[in-house]
Design a protein around this motif. Structure first.
Motif, short mmCIF file in Angstrom:
data_model
loop_
_atom_site.label_atom_id
_atom_site.label_comp_id
_atom_site.label_asym_id
_atom_site.label_seq_id
_atom_site.Cartn_x
_atom_site.Cartn_y
_atom_site.Cartn_z
N MET A 1 8.16 -0.93 6.09
CA MET A 1 7.74 0.46 5.92
C MET A 1 8.90 1.24 5.33
SD MET A 1 8.00 3.82 7.09
CE MET A 1 8.71 3.72 8.72
N LYS A 2 8.61 2.05 4.29
CA LYS A 2 9.62 2.92 3.69
C LYS A 2 9.04 4.32 3.52
CE LYS A 2 12.67 3.50 -0.30
NZ LYS A 2 13.14 2.93 -1.59
N TRP A 3 9.71 5.28 4.13
CA TRP A 3 9.27 6.68 4.04
C TRP A 3 10.40 7.49 3.41
CZ3 TRP A 3 11.25 11.10 6.64
CH2 TRP A 3 10.47 12.26 6.48
N ARG A 4 10.07 8.30 2.40
CA ARG A 4 11.08 9.10 1.70
C ARG A 4 10.67 10.57 1.68
NH1 ARG A 4 9.02 10.36 -3.22
NH2 ARG A 4 7.24 9.10 -3.93
N TRP A 5 11.68 11.41 1.73
CA TRP A 5 11.44 12.87 1.71
C TRP A 5 12.62 13.52 0.98
CZ3 TRP A 5 12.67 16.62 6.23
CH2 TRP A 5 12.32 17.93 5.87
N ASN A 6 12.33 14.13 -0.17
CA ASN A 6 13.34 14.87 -0.91
C ASN A 6 13.40 16.29 -0.35
OD1 ASN A 6 13.96 12.71 -2.65
ND2 ASN A 6 12.24 13.22 -3.98
N LEU B 1 0.86 -1.18 0.00
CA LEU B 1 0.00 0.00 0.00
C LEU B 1 0.90 1.23 0.00
CD1 LEU B 1 -2.71 1.52 0.34
CD2 LEU B 1 -2.43 1.24 2.82
N SER B 2 0.75 2.07 -1.03
CA SER B 2 1.59 3.26 -1.16
C SER B 2 0.73 4.51 -1.11
CB SER B 2 2.36 3.22 -2.50
OG SER B 2 3.13 2.05 -2.60
N TYR B 3 1.29 5.56 -0.53
CA TYR B 3 0.65 6.88 -0.53
C TYR B 3 1.64 7.89 -1.09
CZ TYR B 3 -1.94 10.99 0.93
OH TYR B 3 -2.64 12.18 0.94
N ASN B 4 1.17 8.67 -2.05
CA ASN B 4 2.02 9.66 -2.72
C ASN B 4 3.17 8.99 -3.48
OD1 ASN B 4 1.09 12.27 -2.69
ND2 ASN B 4 2.71 13.05 -1.35
N ARG B 5 2.89 7.85 -4.08
CA ARG B 5 3.93 7.10 -4.76
C ARG B 5 4.55 7.87 -5.92
NH1 ARG B 5 3.02 1.34 -8.00
NH2 ARG B 5 5.22 0.96 -8.47
N TRP C 1 7.60 13.64 -1.48
CA TRP C 1 7.62 12.66 -0.40
C TRP C 1 6.61 11.55 -0.67
CZ3 TRP C 1 3.56 11.34 2.89
CH2 TRP C 1 2.42 12.14 2.78
N GLY C 2 6.78 10.43 0.03
CA GLY C 2 5.87 9.30 -0.13
C GLY C 2 6.17 8.23 0.91
N SER D 1 18.20 14.14 0.41
CA SER D 1 16.97 13.37 0.60
C SER D 1 17.12 12.49 1.83
CB SER D 1 16.65 12.51 -0.64
OG SER D 1 17.65 11.54 -0.84
N LEU D 2 16.01 12.22 2.48
CA LEU D 2 15.98 11.40 3.69
C LEU D 2 15.05 10.22 3.46
CD1 LEU D 2 16.75 11.03 6.72
CD2 LEU D 2 14.72 12.40 7.27
N THR D 3 15.52 9.02 3.81
CA THR D 3 14.73 7.80 3.69
C THR D 3 14.81 7.03 4.99
OG1 THR D 3 15.25 7.64 1.33
CG2 THR D 3 14.37 5.68 2.37
#
Length: 332
Positions: free
Chosen positions: A164-169, A126-130, A135-136, A175-177
């Protein structure tokens, strides 16, 4: 198990009882390329079992964005348009034939004695903002189940990971993952009780990445990893803290240099010469572990690539291991 040149096999021989004799319960999937000196060959017997064979698989991708693509979406429609669901299932099994036709792929569980072999893989994500470049977040569940009938009895494996994988450019350069995992890894055998384990695994790893154009990339991370064996199988527990630094530098358009360094401090107050210890420690040893690598690749002419790779490790109190490799690859 047959011995092959180092690096060309899949399994490592660990002489757990120090008797110098290779035994079936002393081979593990190699954690490092220099340990991969053996391949496993299945030798059939003259004893046959009449069996039913069933294979079933499906794959489903739900992407609301395909029908909810208007830039004016608000509220629940905007929320739903950012969701993406992927689910897949594959199973193949052989079961003892009982004289009747079988079509149900879910009839037997892994512990059923009517099963001969079973391989099942389930993946749900399940992905959000893929599709966002900012970010996503992804949530996944991977389940793997396997069972085989061998000459020495049944062997079953089970894997169940929640990821769980969270990413933020943060910017064009940074970028942070963050990766998180709660999992279960188990092996059950009917013959070698000393190989059985059922591990509960928890890990978290944040990554910080710096990118400068297309020429330089630097990745740093810290990983916390906790593994605990079920008390009935020994109750072993390990906790590791590792720091990783990895970089790659592209020289012009035909050459690149990459390097990686890892420091891993492992807490483990149990014997380190068992099957479960090799799995829990990822082939390393209790205490301070150092791993490093350096690689260089260069494009020759238009379709030839030259690669040099050096790897080293210092695991606990063991000797330092150095590995060097070179290869020429033809690209078509």
């Amino acid at each position: 198990y047959l011995e092959v040149p180092a690096g060309t096999g899949q399994f490592a021989w660990i002489d757990y009882n120090n008797d110098g004799v290779q035994q079936l319960n002393e081979f593990e999937l190699a954690a490092f390329v220099d340990q991969a000196k053996f391949i496993r060959v299945f030798t059939p017997t003259n004893e046959f079992i009449k069996a039913n064979f069933i294979t079933f698989n499906y794959s489903l991708n739900i992407n609301p964005r395909a029908v909810l693509s208007s830039p004016d979406l608000k509220g629940i429609k905007k929320l739903v348009s950012r969701l993406n669901i992927i689910t897949s299932f594959q199973t193949s099994k052989k079961s003892i034939a009982k004289g009747s036709f079988e079509f149900n792929p879910f009839k037997y569980g892994v512990n059923d004695t009517a099963l001969i072999t079973l391989n099942t893989t389930i993946l749900n994500t399940l992905s959000y903002n893929r599709y966002s470049s900012k970010w996503g977040v992804d949530f996944s569940n991977l389940r793997n189940t396997g069972k085989s009938l061998l000459t020495y009895g049944y062997e079953s494996r089970k894997l169940n990971d929640w990821l769980m994988k969270w990413r933020w450019n943060i910017s064009r350069a940074f970028s942070l993952t963050v990766n998180g995992k709660k999992g279960l890894n188990a092996l059950y055998t009917s013959q070698f009780a000393n190989r059985n384990y059922q591990l509960s695994i928890y890990s978290a790893e944040p990554f910080l990445t710096f990118i400068k154009g297309t020429s330089f990339r630097l990745v740093t991370s810290y990983k916390y990893d906790s593994k605990k064996n079920l008390p009935v199988y020994g109750g072993e527990k390990s906790i590791s803290h590792s720091v990783n630094v990895e970089s790659k530098y592209n020289i012009l358009q035909n050459s690149s240099i990459n390097g990686k360094f890892t420091f891993n401090n492992i807490e483990y107050d149990f014997p380190a010469n068992t099957t479960v210890s090799y799995i829990m420690l990822d082939g390393l040893l209790p205490g301070k572990n150092f791993l490093w690598s350096l690689g260089f690749s260069k494009r020759l002419l238009n379709n030839l690539e030259l690669n040099f790779q050096y790897d080293g490790r210092k695991a606990g109190t063991s000797k330092t291991v150095h590995i060097g490799r070179a290869a020429i690859t033809a690209l078509f």
